[in-house]
Motif scaffolding. Sequence first.
Motif, PDB file in Angstrom:
ATOM      1  N   CYS A 162      81.885  91.365  89.667  1.00 61.51           N
ATOM      2  CA  CYS A 162      82.266  89.889  89.620  1.00 61.51           C
ATOM      3  C   CYS A 162      81.202  89.126  89.221  1.00 61.51           C
ATOM      4  O   CYS A 162      80.051  90.065  89.467  1.00 61.51           O
ATOM      5  CB  CYS A 162      82.317  89.794  91.523  1.00 61.51           C
ATOM      6  N   CYS A 165      78.754  87.493  92.858  1.00 64.28           N
ATOM      7  CA  CYS A 165      78.156  88.442  93.468  1.00 64.28           C
ATOM      8  C   CYS A 165      78.355  90.154  93.782  1.00 64.28           C
ATOM      9  O   CYS A 165      77.793  90.481  94.274  1.00 64.28           O
ATOM     10  CB  CYS A 165      79.482  88.309  94.706  1.00 64.28           C
ATOM     11  N   CYS A 203      85.471  87.959  91.960  1.00 69.25           N
ATOM     12  CA  CYS A 203      86.696  89.167  92.385  1.00 69.25           C
ATOM     13  C   CYS A 203      87.033  88.194  93.552  1.00 69.25           C
ATOM     14  O   CYS A 203      86.502  86.310  93.700  1.00 69.25           O
ATOM     15  CB  CYS A 203      85.325  89.381  93.285  1.00 69.25           C
ATOM     16  N   CYS A 206      84.855  85.604  95.281  1.00 69.85           N
ATOM     17  CA  CYS A 206      84.267  84.492  95.002  1.00 69.85           C
ATOM     18  C   CYS A 206      85.475  83.459  94.808  1.00 69.85           C
ATOM     19  O   CYS A 206      84.668  82.045  94.269  1.00 69.85           O
ATOM     20  CB  CYS A 206      83.302  85.194  93.562  1.00 69.85           C
TER      21      CYS A 206
HETATM   22 ZN   LIG Z   1      82.285  88.014  93.943  1.00 67.46          ZN
END
Ligand SMILES: [Zn+2]
Length: 215
Positions: A162, A165, A203, A206
């Motif tokens: 991701c 994050c 992801c 997020c």
């Molecule tokens: Zn993420």
Amino acid sequence: VSVAPAPVPPQVSALDLLDAMDGVCYLADTAGTILAAGRQNWPLHAERHESGWLRVENVVGRVLFDVISGDEVAAAYRAMHERVAGGLVPEISFSHRCDSPTIERHMRMSISAVRSQGRIAAILYQSQILEEIRRPPMFIFSPDALVRSGQQVREHDILHLCSYCHDVAWPIGQHAADGEWIRPGEYYARGGAEPAHVSHGICPRCRASIVDAAE
Ligand SMILES: [Zn+2]
């Protein structure tokens, strides 16, 4: 009663301001072409990218979304840019990670409209470092592992990371929206191999908290 004269604004250019700003800063036009970039922290940004083109002198004139790694991530940035450029919101900000193999780096990005004479003249991007923590090397953050555009790699050899994050999809080759996303440390703790290929994506957490929240 004497009135103090209004101070004369100093003659500073947009580039002077960008150079003085903290973090990785650049100004794009409303269509996304990078007009100018602050020179202060670009070596930091370029460190993650093996190719020399992502140096300040090489990004000016390029379209921002073309230099962002990962199609999904580029599309998300384009959507946020268009919302700010279209005047729907004055600013979008979010925290994100920008790790190198040996540094866990926490950052905050803001995307803001620069108004001049009643219209949106440019979009300012500023990404500031909040915290840096040294740690044992993690190859998944090596620029050498990042899949380059046009590179032919089998899907089941790619580890999806991701972009915001830095959670990774478990296991390698998995990329389902309802699949499992875990912290990088957990990836290694589960015996995840050093992947030859890493791709930037978004992801589900997020996507909900950053991308969808901006809409
Ligand atoms: Zn993420």
